[in-house]
Design a protein around this motif. Structure first.
Motif, PDB file in Angstrom:
ATOM      1  N   TYR A  85      -2.814  -3.103  -2.740  1.00 53.12           N
ATOM      2  CA  TYR A  85      -2.991  -4.259  -3.626  1.00 53.12           C
ATOM      3  C   TYR A  85      -2.512  -5.508  -2.895  1.00 53.12           C
ATOM      4  CZ  TYR A  85      -2.461  -7.527  -7.515  1.00 53.12           C
ATOM      5  OH  TYR A  85      -2.559  -8.631  -8.332  1.00 53.12           O
ATOM      6  N   GLU A 125     -13.033  -1.798  -1.494  1.00 55.63           N
ATOM      7  CA  GLU A 125     -12.161  -2.905  -1.871  1.00 55.63           C
ATOM      8  C   GLU A 125     -12.818  -3.668  -3.014  1.00 55.63           C
ATOM      9  OE1 GLU A 125      -9.882  -6.903  -0.127  1.00 55.63           O
ATOM     10  OE2 GLU A 125     -11.155  -5.709   1.203  1.00 55.63           O
ATOM     11  N   THR A 160      -7.584  -1.907  -2.984  1.00 52.85           N
ATOM     12  CA  THR A 160      -8.302  -1.108  -1.984  1.00 52.85           C
ATOM     13  C   THR A 160      -8.019   0.368  -2.205  1.00 52.85           C
ATOM     14  OG1 THR A 160      -6.477  -1.306  -0.393  1.00 52.85           O
ATOM     15  CG2 THR A 160      -8.247  -2.935  -0.254  1.00 52.85           C
ATOM     16  N   TYR A 161      -9.050   1.191  -1.960  1.00 48.31           N
ATOM     17  CA  TYR A 161      -8.940   2.645  -2.063  1.00 48.31           C
ATOM     18  C   TYR A 161      -9.505   3.245  -0.778  1.00 48.31           C
ATOM     19  CZ  TYR A 161      -9.068   1.164  -6.971  1.00 48.31           C
ATOM     20  OH  TYR A 161      -8.849   0.523  -8.156  1.00 48.31           O
ATOM     21  N   GLN A 162      -8.849   4.273  -0.295  1.00 47.34           N
ATOM     22  CA  GLN A 162      -9.312   4.877   0.942  1.00 47.34           C
ATOM     23  C   GLN A 162      -8.962   6.353   0.994  1.00 47.34           C
ATOM     24  OE1 GLN A 162      -7.833   3.009   4.456  1.00 47.34           O
ATOM     25  NE2 GLN A 162      -8.597   4.597   5.812  1.00 47.34           N
ATOM     26  N   TYR A 196       0.856  -1.184   0.000  1.00 48.60           N
ATOM     27  CA  TYR A 196       0.000   0.000   0.000  1.00 48.60           C
ATOM     28  C   TYR A 196       0.890   1.231   0.000  1.00 48.60           C
ATOM     29  CZ  TYR A 196       0.965   1.771   4.661  1.00 48.60           C
ATOM     30  OH  TYR A 196       1.601   2.321   5.741  1.00 48.60           O
ATOM     31  N   GLY A 223       0.448   5.914   0.121  1.00 52.04           N
ATOM     32  CA  GLY A 223      -0.421   7.082   0.077  1.00 52.04           C
ATOM     33  C   GLY A 223       0.088   8.207   0.951  1.00 52.04           C
ATOM     34  N   GLY A 237      -4.794   9.448   2.176  1.00 51.39           N
ATOM     35  CA  GLY A 237      -5.244   8.738   0.987  1.00 51.39           C
ATOM     36  C   GLY A 237      -4.382   7.504   0.813  1.00 51.39           C
ATOM     37  N   ARG A 238      -4.992   6.369   0.508  1.00 48.42           N
ATOM     38  CA  ARG A 238      -4.236   5.116   0.383  1.00 48.42           C
ATOM     39  C   ARG A 238      -4.759   4.288  -0.778  1.00 48.42           C
ATOM     40  NH1 ARG A 238      -4.402   3.256   6.688  1.00 48.42           N
ATOM     41  NH2 ARG A 238      -2.903   4.765   7.511  1.00 48.42           N
ATOM     42  N   VAL A 239      -3.845   3.636  -1.455  1.00 50.24           N
ATOM     43  CA  VAL A 239      -4.175   2.630  -2.459  1.00 50.24           C
ATOM     44  C   VAL A 239      -3.391   1.377  -2.101  1.00 50.24           C
ATOM     45  CG1 VAL A 239      -4.106   1.989  -4.882  1.00 50.24           C
ATOM     46  CG2 VAL A 239      -4.594   4.352  -4.252  1.00 50.24           C
ATOM     47  N   TYR A 281     -14.209   4.258   1.676  1.00 55.31           N
ATOM     48  CA  TYR A 281     -13.364   3.068   1.566  1.00 55.31           C
ATOM     49  C   TYR A 281     -13.997   2.116   0.561  1.00 55.31           C
ATOM     50  CZ  TYR A 281     -11.280  -1.450   2.743  1.00 55.31           C
ATOM     51  OH  TYR A 281     -10.663  -2.667   2.679  1.00 55.31           O
TER      52      TYR A 281
END
Length: 543
Positions: A175, A229, A201-203, A153, A155, A171-173, A227
């Protein structure tokens, strides 16, 4: 949602900072804490593997490995890395020939000092998947039995002030991917095991807070986030949109009562599998169900409405911190919290309880984000495999590689605890945990049978390291994992083992190594238990 849990924890941290006399830890290390410790190495070893049960084979192979362990801290950056590449070359059984990369890393870099940081983490681990979906963290060195787990991850984080208002955002991405054998043995007549493939995942989160008496007598916090996934297996999707507000009421200089209320919309959905002419789900070349992209998306879980929780935060000193929360979320009672205690500079106790809805990928990326940036990875003394746990200045932490790797989304509840202690030239740690996963799946799909099923797992891991004079050292470790499957014909899994190693310096940067290990695997799916003993003799050169 896991994202809601992160939002709650962030607001709790702000509330903790709001208690008079207390302060949040800063992401940037002070200039006096600058430190660089990089330890690359190469190893060449001879390994003997004896199968004690059900057979009696004795196999030998050469193990060549190279790796690096590093801890980097500075005013505007920090990171810990443990990375290892290993090549096994067999003389008796070519199935033992393998290449493995394992390791864990987490770090941050301040783009704008004390305001904007970029953080990232990554994991690579070997495991063995049982026919019930349970995992063992120390698989036999065989390409036919082992699986690989990869997760990462990255971000940005923002922390700043607008007059009396603290502003935090992230902010996070992420896999995550699981590579497993296509033919995992399941119980006779049981449905195929749908092993998790990969997910993204996106957050995003943002929240604002004021401290008590700055300017109001109570602290106020508001925030929200999104959030999501996306799981490749049957296009499963977890989506959470939420906002909430918190009030912090200081009771004393060390105690505060907090309460929060907000709104949350959670939706979990998926598609069905492609069916053949006989109505049988089609299995792809990767061993997973083939998704019917033309099928409509089906709702597995949906809730929309009020969420709330209340709790206490107690921090009598810089060595002790407690927070506990109870409330309502996902149309049921929820609770979470943590306790950290450092009775001395050489010992620490950490306990945390969690509750959230996620997929396997979201679990791992959240676990990675929760690691400290200064740690030492625990590895098997003989195989070098990453155990899933690390130890740092604040105690031991374990990432979510235990339990099940089924693809279905789940609500996960559990508790983790650890104790670490240093006495002179010796250091020991023990970590234990319990995880309960209640699966969520859409009716009318091939995953429908998983809906409401509960898997439970328990683990204990210990380690002891020390020096035996100026030129020798030792490491002793052990683990026990219990996995109880709620699926029909799922069965239970027990995995345990112990290992010990001895190292002695024989020249500049050159040392000799010896190690022994015993491992045991008992699965209701397999007809017989597996017991193995291993021994290693080798050389290591540290650059």
């Amino acid at each position: 949602m896991r994202s809601t849990r992160i939002l709650n924890s962030a607001m709790a941290a702000l509330a903790l900072a709001a208690i008079p006399g207390q302060a949040l830890a800063d992401d940037g290390a002070p200039e006096s804490a600058r430190h660089v410790d990089v330890s690359p190495y190469i190893e060449v070893s001879q390994v003997w593997l004896a199968e004690l049960s059900p057979g009696d084979d004795v196999l030998t192979y050469t193990q060549v490995a190279t790796g690096v362990d590093a801890i980097l801290t500075g005013r505007n950056s920090g990171a810990s890395v443990s990375l290892r590449y290993e090549r096994n070359i067999s003389y008796d059984n070519k199935s033992l020939d393998s290449d493995t990369v394992s390791g864990i890393a987490r770090g941050y870099l301040s783009l704008v000092p004390r305001k904007v940081t970029l953080e990232a983490g990554a994991l690579a681990s070997r495991t063995q998947i049982d026919g019930s979906g349970g995992t063992s963290s120390n698989p036999l060195p065989s390409r036919d039995s082992e699986s690989r787990i990869y997760s990462a991850y990255a971000g940005p984080n923002l922390h700043t002030r607008l007059d009396d208002i603290e502003v935090n955002a992230l902010g996070r991405v992420g896999y995550t991917r699981v590579e497993s054998p296509n033919a995992i043995v399941t119980a006779p007549g049981a449905a195929p095991l749908d092993v998790f493939d990969d997910s993204v995942t996106y957050q995003g989160e943002v929240h604002f807070a004021t401290k008590p008496y700055e300017p109001l007598p109570v602290g106020i916090a508001v925030g929200g986030g999104v959030y999501q996934e996306d799981i490749s297996n049957l296009d499963q999707r977890v989506r959470d949109v939420h906002w909430r507000s918190n009030v912090t009421i200081p009771i004393s200089p060390t105690l505060a009562v907090v309460g929060g209320v907000g709104y949350e919309n959670v939706e979990i959905s998926s598609r069905d599998a492609v069916l053949d002419a006989n109505g049988i789900p089609v299995i792809g070349s990767n061993g997973r169900y083939v998704t019917d992209k033309s099928a409509p998306r089906r709702i597995a879980f949906e809730t929309d409405g009020l969420i709330w929780d209340a709790g206490v935060i107690w921090r009598p000193s810089r060595r002790t911190a407690l927070e506990a929360h109870i409330g309502r979320r996902y149309d049921s009672t929820t609770y979470y919290g943590s306790f950290a205690w450092a009775p001395s500079a050489s010992s620490s106790v950490n306990i945390s309880a969690y509750d959230g809805v996620t997929g396997f990928g979201g679990l791992l990326t959240t676990s990675l984000a929760g690691l400290p940036t200064e740690f030492t990875a625990a590895r098997n003394a003989l195989t070098g495999d990453f155990s899933g746990c690390v130890s740092g200045q604040t105690g031991a932490n374990c990432v979510g590689v235990f339990g099940s790797v089924r693809s279905s989304t789940f609500r996960g509840r559990g508790v983790q605890a650890s104790y670490t202690r240093k006495v002179g030239r010796y250091a020991g740690a023990i970590a234990a945990g319990y995880d309960r996963r209640k699966y969520i799946a859409a009716a009318g799909t091939v995953l429908a049978a998983a809906n409401g099923v509960v898997d439970e797992s328990y683990y204990i891991a210990t380690s002891l390291t020390g020096e035996l004079g100026p030129n020798a050292s030792f490491t002793v470790g052990s683990y026990v994992n219990w996995f109880e499957s709620g699926f029909a014909n799922g069965g239970d899994v027990t995995a345990m083992g112990t290992s010990a190693s001895y190292s002695r310096t024989i020249g500049p940067r050159l040392s000799a190594r010896a190690a022994l290990s015993l491992d045991y695997l008992d699965s209701d799916i397999s007809a017989e238990d597996i017991k193995t003993a291993s021994a290693l003799l080798g050389l290591r050169y540290d650059f």
